[in-house]
Design a protein around this motif. Structure first.
Motif, PDB file in Angstrom:
ATOM      1  N   GLN A   7      60.936 -64.874  11.687  1.00 34.55           N
ATOM      2  CA  GLN A   7      60.484 -63.456  11.042  1.00 34.55           C
ATOM      3  C   GLN A   7      58.968 -62.992  11.626  1.00 34.55           C
ATOM      4  N   GLU A   8      58.229 -63.910  11.451  1.00 32.63           N
ATOM      5  CA  GLU A   8      56.879 -63.864  11.936  1.00 32.63           C
ATOM      6  C   GLU A   8      56.729 -63.672  13.336  1.00 32.63           C
ATOM      7  N   ALA A   9      57.313 -64.525  14.105  1.00 27.19           N
ATOM      8  CA  ALA A   9      57.441 -64.385  15.606  1.00 27.19           C
ATOM      9  C   ALA A   9      57.798 -62.916  15.930  1.00 27.19           C
ATOM     10  N   LEU A  10      58.909 -62.454  15.224  1.00 25.27           N
ATOM     11  CA  LEU A  10      59.342 -61.178  15.747  1.00 25.27           C
ATOM     12  C   LEU A  10      58.427 -60.097  15.336  1.00 25.27           C
ATOM     13  N   THR A  11      57.802 -60.212  14.062  1.00 25.24           N
ATOM     14  CA  THR A  11      56.642 -59.054  13.880  1.00 25.24           C
ATOM     15  C   THR A  11      55.482 -59.416  14.711  1.00 25.24           C
ATOM     16  N   LYS A  12      55.229 -60.407  15.167  1.00 21.83           N
ATOM     17  CA  LYS A  12      54.124 -60.543  16.130  1.00 21.83           C
ATOM     18  C   LYS A  12      54.499 -59.900  17.492  1.00 21.83           C
ATOM     19  N   ALA A  13      56.087 -60.204  17.938  1.00 24.58           N
ATOM     20  CA  ALA A  13      56.364 -59.520  19.082  1.00 24.58           C
ATOM     21  C   ALA A  13      56.450 -58.110  18.954  1.00 24.58           C
ATOM     22  N   ALA A  14      56.694 -57.355  17.955  1.00 25.71           N
ATOM     23  CA  ALA A  14      56.513 -55.929  17.794  1.00 25.71           C
ATOM     24  C   ALA A  14      55.127 -55.572  18.022  1.00 25.71           C
ATOM     25  N   ASP A  15      54.203 -56.130  17.305  1.00 27.12           N
ATOM     26  CA  ASP A  15      52.695 -55.957  17.383  1.00 27.12           C
ATOM     27  C   ASP A  15      52.361 -56.039  18.875  1.00 27.12           C
ATOM     28  N   LEU A  16      52.546 -57.017  19.504  1.00 25.45           N
ATOM     29  CA  LEU A  16      52.350 -57.344  21.006  1.00 25.45           C
ATOM     30  C   LEU A  16      52.896 -56.120  21.869  1.00 25.45           C
ATOM     31  N   LEU A  17      54.084 -55.854  21.495  1.00 30.85           N
ATOM     32  CA  LEU A  17      54.616 -54.480  22.443  1.00 30.85           C
ATOM     33  C   LEU A  17      53.696 -53.467  22.194  1.00 30.85           C
ATOM     34  N   LYS A  18      53.368 -53.061  21.111  1.00 31.14           N
ATOM     35  CA  LYS A  18      52.534 -52.076  20.752  1.00 31.14           C
ATOM     36  C   LYS A  18      51.251 -51.911  21.452  1.00 31.14           C
ATOM     37  N   LYS A  19      50.515 -53.219  21.266  1.00 25.52           N
ATOM     38  CA  LYS A  19      49.350 -53.467  22.189  1.00 25.52           C
ATOM     39  C   LYS A  19      49.496 -53.316  23.825  1.00 25.52           C
ATOM     40  N   VAL A  20      50.682 -53.431  24.202  1.00 21.50           N
ATOM     41  CA  VAL A  20      50.800 -53.534  25.849  1.00 21.50           C
ATOM     42  C   VAL A  20      51.447 -51.984  26.039  1.00 21.50           C
ATOM     43  N   GLY A  21      51.503 -51.073  25.099  1.00 22.88           N
ATOM     44  CA  GLY A  21      51.928 -49.822  25.419  1.00 22.88           C
ATOM     45  C   GLY A  21      53.209 -49.429  25.571  1.00 22.88           C
TER      46      GLY A  21
END
Length: 610
Positions: free
Chosen positions: A433-447
């Motif tokens: 769950q933490e990994a998927l949360t981080k993935a969602a955050d990183l997707l936002k960071k890369v636009g």
């Protein structure tokens, strides 16, 4: 008084009227080129420019009648030398292709048959279209190979495509296209995949051959610098429509359509960094209005008095060459030879050079994706080259790579969310769950939107896939990112966006970038320091301004002189770059390279002594 004689105009070699091309997709006809018209006059070069998906390549394939008949529909009128192309039978069209009109494609290796010699492939064109005997076809083939400046043409007649470099293969393709002396040459992105010096040679070659034979050229590209240097008239395409066309100088200096202005604003121009101490973001262009944002400097802390985050010392990587029945080693490719440099936190060090110079092998050696022969690579406090596999895996948290082709580096069977989360989970940094949360955050960071996590790589564009690859590289919070030709394959506006993203991330996370590229205009814009490689060795290294404003090594000067500049005034320019290939880095067994010495010509600016 006798009436004045009417002025007779020479008819166009190619006349396209109302061309509309559609493809059958899921039982529906989808139009991809809409009602376009243009002429190519005798001896004229016309460029069609636009980004991926604009319809420019489909236009050329429609003219050549190379689209699958069952899945495509071509309407309108195409006249070549007064002949209605669309009304010809396939048998008649075969006599036209390669004879009256010839085509050069982007990737010569996929256009040349690997099982036949290049001499045979060119000779076949002559025996088929001109009815020459085998002996006459051989003589004419050698003449044409000489004309496109293939060194030792007679001795290379029986060589196979894989025995040529990329630039020389493209020359072979040009020779094949010119063998029958066509009236019209269609060149579809013929220099996109080539290094900047080879690109310069090919552009000069096309100009010279055109002048000699009076040939017309339809040149298709997305590179505005190339357009400026080669075309008298320019056609701008966007999503299947011609949005502007006219004399190249008018299009560049007085372009009316917002998309034309957007394309020009996004092109990095060599020399645009004068007066800037820090890397400079690319202007962001609004295609609807054509207005561009003001570029801003990327100001971050690069403290060269601190310990470097990456220190490479005397790195050597060689690949053995084996031959004979027992596979004995007879030589080695000296891919990286005695390379040393340092990289500091928050810094971008770019490595530039032509294909085969060793720049990508340097990046892969640092991460031990290939095994170096000797040297030291100090990263985060330990020598990477002495690590065992468990320690190496832990080290790779600190250094990540972004590759040129994101599609081949992303697993097509995994969603992008799972792809970004995978490294985080493999290194045991948290729960799923933490990994998927981080993935969602990183997707936002890369636009990109977090809602895209459940999609697969094929559902994204090339630029979006590269953003996903960047997000994956960031998932382990690395200190160093090795970006290996990470923007080379992207359209100009997408390239600008991805470069800006990398610079934004560097500013936010104080990342160190090892940026590997052959695009000198991009390198000038994003770098703090630049290293120039030739035949596996660094021949010049120093601050970006020193390398670009005061190059000292002959090879650095050659690279800079070859960069196409988006200025139509340079159309008659000849670069006078040598036509030789990059020398071979293959050495016999037991060869010991001579020791190299460097002199400091300015603060931090070192040049290899000849």
């Amino acid at each position: 008084m006798m009436p004045a004689a009417a002025k007779t105009e020479t008819p166009a070699v190619l006349s396209v009227e109302g061309l509309t091309t559609s493809f059958l997709v899921d039982g529906q006809w989808r139009t991809v080129v809409r009602n376009i018209s243009f002429d190519v006059n005798p001896g004229e070069t016309v460029a069609i420019v636009g980004e991926s998906g604009s319809g420019k390549s489909v236009t050329s394939l429609s003219i050549m009648r190379l689209l699958a008949r069952e899945q495509s529909r071509v309407e309108g009128r195409i006249r070549l030398n007064g002949k209605d192309i669309l009304s010809l039978t396939e048998k008649d069209m075969q006599k036209v292709r390669g004879n009256e009109v010839a085509m050069i494609f982007q990737e010569p290796m996929t256009s040349l048959n690997p099982i036949f010699t290049i001499g045979r492939q060119i000779s076949e064109v002559l025996t088929w279209h001109k009815g020459l005997t085998k002996a006459d076809a051989r003589s004419e083939t050698i003449r044409v190979l000489d004309k496109v400046r293939i060194p030792n043409a007679a001795s290379r007649f029986d060589d196979y495509p894989h025995q040529f470099s990329g630039g020389m293969r493209q020359r072979v393709m040009i020779a094949m296209a010119l063998a029958s002396r066509p009236n019209l040459l269609i060149a579809d992105e013929p220099t996109t995949a080539l290094d900047v010096t080879i690109q310069g040679q090919i552009l000069d070659l096309i100009k010279e051959l055109q002048e000699e034979d009076g040939m017309s050229v339809l040149f298709i590209t997305h590179d505005m610098g190339v357009v400026a240097e080669i075309a008298e008239r320019t056609i701008v395409m966007l999503r299947g429509d011609v949005v502007e066309q006219g004399a190249t100088a008018d299009v560049f200096h007085r372009g009316q359509h917002p998309y034309t202005r957007a394309l020009l604003a996004a092109v990095p121009k060599l020399g645009s960094m004068h007066g800037h101490d820090w890397p400079l973001r690319f202007p962001i262009v609004d295609i609807a209005s054509g207005l561009a944002s003001e570029p801003t400097e990327v100001v971050n802390t690069v403290d060269t008095h601190k310990t470097p985050v990456l220190a490479v010392k005397n790195l050597v990587t060689r690949f053995p060459i084996r031959s004979g029945l027992f596979g004995r080693q007879t030589g080695a490719v000296h891919a990286v030879e005695d390379v040393s440099f340092e990289l500091f936190q928050g810094e971008t060090l770019s490595i530039v050079g032509e294909s085969g110079c060793g720049k990508s092998t340097t990046g892969r050696s640092i991460t031990r994706l290939v095994e170096p022969k000797s040297g030291e690579v100090h990263l985060d406090g330990y020598n990477v080259l002495t690590l065992d596999q468990p320690s190496l895996r832990a080290m790779r948290r600190s250094v990540q790579m972004i590759f040129q082709d994101p599609f081949s580096s992303l697993n097509p069977r995994m969603t992008v969310g799972a792809t970004i989360a995978e490294p985080y989970l493999k290194h045991g940094l948290g729960t799923r769950q933490e990994a998927l949360t981080k993935a969602a955050d990183l997707l936002k960071k890369v636009g990109l939107a977090p809602e895209m996590m459940d999609r697969y790589p094929h559902e994204f564009s090339g630029g979006q896939r590269q953003r996903i690859a960047i997000a994956r590289a960031l998932s382990l919070n690395p200190k160093v990112i090795v970006a290996d030709e990470s923007v080379s394959a992207l359209d100009v506006s997408i390239k600008a966006q991805v470069c800006n993203l990398l610079m934004d991330l560097q500013e936010e996370f104080n990342l160190a970038f090892l940026f590997i590229s052959h695009d000198m205009a991009v390198v000038e814009r994003i770098s703090h320091r630049v290293a120039v490689m030739y035949l596996g060795e660094i021949v010049e290294i120093g601050p970006r301004s020193a390398i670009f404003n005061n190059p000292q090594h002959d090879y650095t000067k050659k690279l800079l002189a070859a960069v196409p500049v988006p200025d139509p005034e340079r159309r008659g320019l000849r670069r006078s770059t040598a036509d030789d290939e990059l020398k071979s880095p293959v050495r016999p067994t037991g060869y010991t390279p001579p020791p190299r010495e460097y002199r400091e010509v300015g603060q931090g600016h070192f040049v290899q002594m000849r």
